[in-house]
Design a protein around this motif. Structure first.
Motif, short mmCIF file in Angstrom:
data_model
loop_
_atom_site.label_atom_id
_atom_site.label_comp_id
_atom_site.label_asym_id
_atom_site.label_seq_id
_atom_site.Cartn_x
_atom_site.Cartn_y
_atom_site.Cartn_z
N ALA A 50 27.04 3.25 27.84
CA ALA A 50 28.19 4.07 27.45
C ALA A 50 28.44 3.96 25.96
O ALA A 50 28.73 4.95 25.28
CB ALA A 50 29.42 3.63 28.24
N ASP A 69 37.41 -1.09 25.83
CA ASP A 69 37.52 -1.12 27.29
C ASP A 69 36.52 -2.11 27.86
O ASP A 69 35.32 -2.01 27.58
CB ASP A 69 37.24 0.29 27.83
N PRO A 70 36.98 -3.09 28.64
CA PRO A 70 36.04 -4.09 29.21
C PRO A 70 34.92 -3.46 30.04
O PRO A 70 33.87 -4.06 30.23
CB PRO A 70 36.95 -4.96 30.10
N ASP A 71 35.13 -2.25 30.54
CA ASP A 71 34.13 -1.58 31.35
C ASP A 71 33.14 -0.77 30.51
O ASP A 71 32.25 -0.10 31.06
CB ASP A 71 34.80 -0.64 32.36
N CYS A 72 33.28 -0.82 29.18
CA CYS A 72 32.36 -0.10 28.30
C CYS A 72 31.11 -0.94 28.09
O CYS A 72 31.13 -1.94 27.38
CB CYS A 72 33.02 0.22 26.96
N HIS A 73 30.01 -0.54 28.72
CA HIS A 73 28.77 -1.29 28.62
C HIS A 73 27.80 -0.63 27.64
O HIS A 73 28.13 0.38 27.01
CB HIS A 73 28.15 -1.45 30.01
#
Length: 278
Positions: A44, A37-41
């Motif tokens: 997370a 997921d591109p929003d997984c930083h």
């Protein structure tokens, strides 16, 4: 059913996406999807990795390996390891976990031995691919590492299914190549949602197409496969060489040669291989 019918049956299932994975593999696939997921930083990702003690230990180990610890400063926390490695390298570690989990339920001693040799081969290829990408072809090293880890995932799936088909792996290796490798490999790679560039590179390996000097990700994978000191137990491709013979296929790279780079990078390869074998 006979061996060929069994290969065709499993290949047809794989082509439809009808794949039977152990519960732990399904959990790891969900983790892989979360990391994709591109929003997984970083924060997370660290929480996701910490939920699996074995994966957490491997993450810290690879972060301290020669290939990733250029400063020589060792770290001990998962969060620091994730910061050093980045999410893309974590995806490679999860892929390695998935591949090994596929073989974890094998009970037949012969198949267990094949799975163990196949993972040793895979770890060598992945470590070599990362170094060749970084030092020779200048494609993304993290992608090369990931490609090396998954390049035989179809074979691992086949070995995991073989317990249910007695004698299926006792035939000629060419039968696996013709009736199983590509169809099953594609099905499993799609299930793992691998990037198109990785899929294309594995396809290039199946076809045996390579440029020398290597130029792209597919060339990187094929050269790493030829240089790996442990061969795949499934088969050896026509034209594939021993490590010693492969090293004679030397070529100039900048002011040096492939052999120079392999000698200079031996510790990097050894360190990455050791972590993947944990």
């Amino acid at each position: 059913m006979d061996r060929l019918d069994a290969f065709k049956h499993i290949a047809a299932q794989a082509s439809r996406g009808d794949l039977a994975f152990p519960t732990n593999v399904n959990a790891s696939i969900r983790l892989q999807e979360a990391l994709s997921d591109p929003d997984c930083h970083v924060e997370a990702a660290a929480k996701l990795i910490q939920a699996d003690p074995l994966l957490a230990a491997r993450t810290v180990a690879i972060a301290n390996s020669v290939a990733y610890n250029r400063s020589g400063t060792e770290i001990s926390s998962v969060r620091s390891a994730v910061q050093r490695l980045g999410v893309r390298t974590l995806q490679s570690l999860v892929a390695a976990l998935i591949v090994r989990q596929l073989g974890s339920k094998i009970t037949d001693p012969t198949l267990q031995a094949m799975s163990a040799q196949l993972w040793e081969h895979t770890a060598h290829v992945a470590a070599l691919a990362q170094v060749i990408a970084r030092r020779v072809t200048h494609v993304d090293p993290d992608t090369a590492l990931f490609t090396g880890i998954v390049h035989e995932v179809g074979a691992f799936y086949m070995l995991a299914q073989a317990d249910a088909y007695p004698g299926i792996m006792q035939g000629e290796p060419e039968e696996w190549v013709e009736y199983g490798e590509m169809a099953i490999g594609r099905g499993v790679l799609r299930k793992l949602v691998v990037p198109e560039a990785v899929m294309a590179s594995v396809e290039a390996m199946w076809e045996g197409m390579r440029a020398l000097p290597p130029e792209n990700l597919g060339d990187t994978l094929l050269l790493a496969n030829d240089l790996a000191p442990v061969p795949s137990p499934m088969h050896q491709r026509p034209g594939a060489t021993t490590q010693a013979a492969a090293r004679t296929v030397d070529f100039a790279i900048g002011d040096g040669t492939l052999d120079d780079i392999l000698r200079e990078s031996a510790n990097d390869v050894k360190s990455l291989f050791a972590v993947l074998m944990l």
